[in-house]
Design a protein around this motif. Structure first.
Motif, mmCIF file in Angstrom:
data_model
loop_
_atom_site.group_PDB
_atom_site.id
_atom_site.type_symbol
_atom_site.label_atom_id
_atom_site.label_comp_id
_atom_site.label_asym_id
_atom_site.label_seq_id
_atom_site.Cartn_x
_atom_site.Cartn_y
_atom_site.Cartn_z
ATOM 1 N N ILE A 1 11.412 -20.431 20.749
ATOM 2 C CA ILE A 1 11.367 -20.868 19.349
ATOM 3 C C ILE A 1 10.124 -21.724 19.110
ATOM 4 O O ILE A 1 9.451 -21.599 18.087
ATOM 5 C CB ILE A 1 12.659 -21.633 18.977
ATOM 6 C CG1 ILE A 1 13.868 -20.701 19.037
ATOM 7 C CG2 ILE A 1 12.530 -22.255 17.585
ATOM 8 C CD1 ILE A 1 15.215 -21.428 18.982
ATOM 9 N N GLY A 2 9.809 -22.576 20.073
ATOM 10 C CA GLY A 2 8.625 -23.431 19.949
ATOM 11 C C GLY A 2 7.343 -22.644 19.834
ATOM 12 O O GLY A 2 6.391 -23.085 19.179
ATOM 13 N N GLY B 1 5.872 -25.693 11.856
ATOM 14 C CA GLY B 1 6.552 -25.354 10.602
ATOM 15 C C GLY B 1 7.468 -24.149 10.696
ATOM 16 O O GLY B 1 8.103 -23.784 9.707
ATOM 17 N N GLN B 2 7.550 -23.527 11.859
ATOM 18 C CA GLN B 2 8.371 -22.332 12.009
ATOM 19 C C GLN B 2 9.684 -22.594 12.743
ATOM 20 O O GLN B 2 10.485 -21.677 12.920
ATOM 21 C CB GLN B 2 7.584 -21.249 12.748
ATOM 22 C CG GLN B 2 6.356 -20.782 11.995
ATOM 23 C CD GLN B 2 6.716 -20.212 10.634
ATOM 24 O OE1 GLN B 2 7.599 -19.365 10.510
ATOM 25 N NE2 GLN B 2 6.044 -20.688 9.597
ATOM 26 N N VAL B 3 9.880 -23.819 13.193
ATOM 27 C CA VAL B 3 11.108 -24.160 13.909
ATOM 28 C C VAL B 3 12.161 -24.532 12.865
ATOM 29 O O VAL B 3 12.210 -25.659 12.375
ATOM 30 C CB VAL B 3 10.876 -25.297 14.927
ATOM 31 C CG1 VAL B 3 12.173 -25.642 15.643
ATOM 32 C CG2 VAL B 3 9.796 -24.884 15.923
ATOM 33 N N THR B 4 12.970 -23.536 12.514
ATOM 34 C CA THR B 4 14.008 -23.697 11.500
ATOM 35 C C THR B 4 15.306 -23.101 12.041
ATOM 36 O O THR B 4 15.303 -22.373 13.033
ATOM 37 C CB THR B 4 13.627 -22.956 10.206
ATOM 38 O OG1 THR B 4 13.570 -21.545 10.485
ATOM 39 C CG2 THR B 4 12.288 -23.428 9.646
ATOM 40 N N ALA C 1 17.255 -16.116 18.698
ATOM 41 C CA ALA C 1 18.426 -15.926 19.553
ATOM 42 C C ALA C 1 18.894 -14.479 19.510
ATOM 43 O O ALA C 1 19.233 -13.894 20.546
ATOM 44 C CB ALA C 1 19.550 -16.866 19.116
ATOM 45 N N LEU C 2 18.913 -13.885 18.335
ATOM 46 C CA LEU C 2 19.333 -12.483 18.205
ATOM 47 C C LEU C 2 18.396 -11.547 18.973
ATOM 48 O O LEU C 2 18.857 -10.633 19.664
ATOM 49 C CB LEU C 2 19.397 -12.081 16.729
ATOM 50 C CG LEU C 2 20.526 -12.704 15.919
ATOM 51 C CD1 LEU C 2 20.342 -12.421 14.429
ATOM 52 C CD2 LEU C 2 21.872 -12.208 16.396
ATOM 53 N N GLY D 1 14.865 -29.169 16.200
ATOM 54 C CA GLY D 1 13.475 -29.043 16.621
ATOM 55 C C GLY D 1 13.379 -28.880 18.122
ATOM 56 O O GLY D 1 14.315 -29.142 18.861
ATOM 57 N N VAL D 2 12.216 -28.396 18.545
ATOM 58 C CA VAL D 2 12.002 -28.157 19.972
ATOM 59 C C VAL D 2 11.202 -29.274 20.603
ATOM 60 O O VAL D 2 10.586 -30.053 19.972
ATOM 61 C CB VAL D 2 11.302 -26.801 20.228
ATOM 62 C CG1 VAL D 2 12.214 -25.667 19.838
ATOM 63 C CG2 VAL D 2 9.985 -26.708 19.517
#
Length: 137
Positions: free
Chosen positions: A71-72, A77-80, A88-89, A136-137
């Motif tokens: 995810i990181g 701005g993309q960690v939602t 995850a999917l 957040g990561v």
């Protein structure tokens, strides 16, 4: 790609939430799971060990850590929550569902075991992705 770092609190919370989900999930499907593995309650009653729980906890922490890394890599701005769930999917489809299906097919296990275990890991990853995305990561 930018790597945003690691939020170890989010990773630990995601792992704990995944463990809690698994406990509730498998307790609610215990009869179906036992039938899918071809065992009875009596078969496993005297063979309880802490080892599977330790392995599970370690695996869930590693899973959350790797998911946070993925995810990181989406960048600033993309960690939602949404992107956490989508990540995850993708990981579930690409790695978990395929691995569960192959292992159970070669093990000669009933297809229902793949369905039960696969849905479990889908739930775990979606929960972990949502938590990591939110924190957040």
């Amino acid at each position: 790609m930018t790597f945003a770092g690691m939020n170890y609190l989010a990773i630990l919370i995601a792992a704990a939430a995944g463990f809690a989900f698994g406990a509730v999930y498998y307790m609610s499907l215990s009869k179906q799971w036992l039938a899918a593995v071809g065992k009875t309650k009596e078969d496993i009653a005297g063979k309880r060990s802490v080892t599977p729980f330790i392995v599970s906890i370690v695996a869930l922490v590693v899973m959350a850590w790797i998911l946070a890394g993925g995810i990181g890599h989406l960048g600033p701005g993309q960690v939602t929550v949404k992107n956490g769930v989508i990540s995850a999917l993708f990981m579930w489809v690409g790695f978990v569902a395929t691995t569960v299906a192959v292992n159970n097919a070669f093990g000669g296990r009933k297809p229902m075991l793949s369905v039960i275990d696969g849905i479990h890991w889908l739930g775990v990853l979606v929960i972990q992705g949502a938590i990591i995305g939110a924190m957040g990561v």
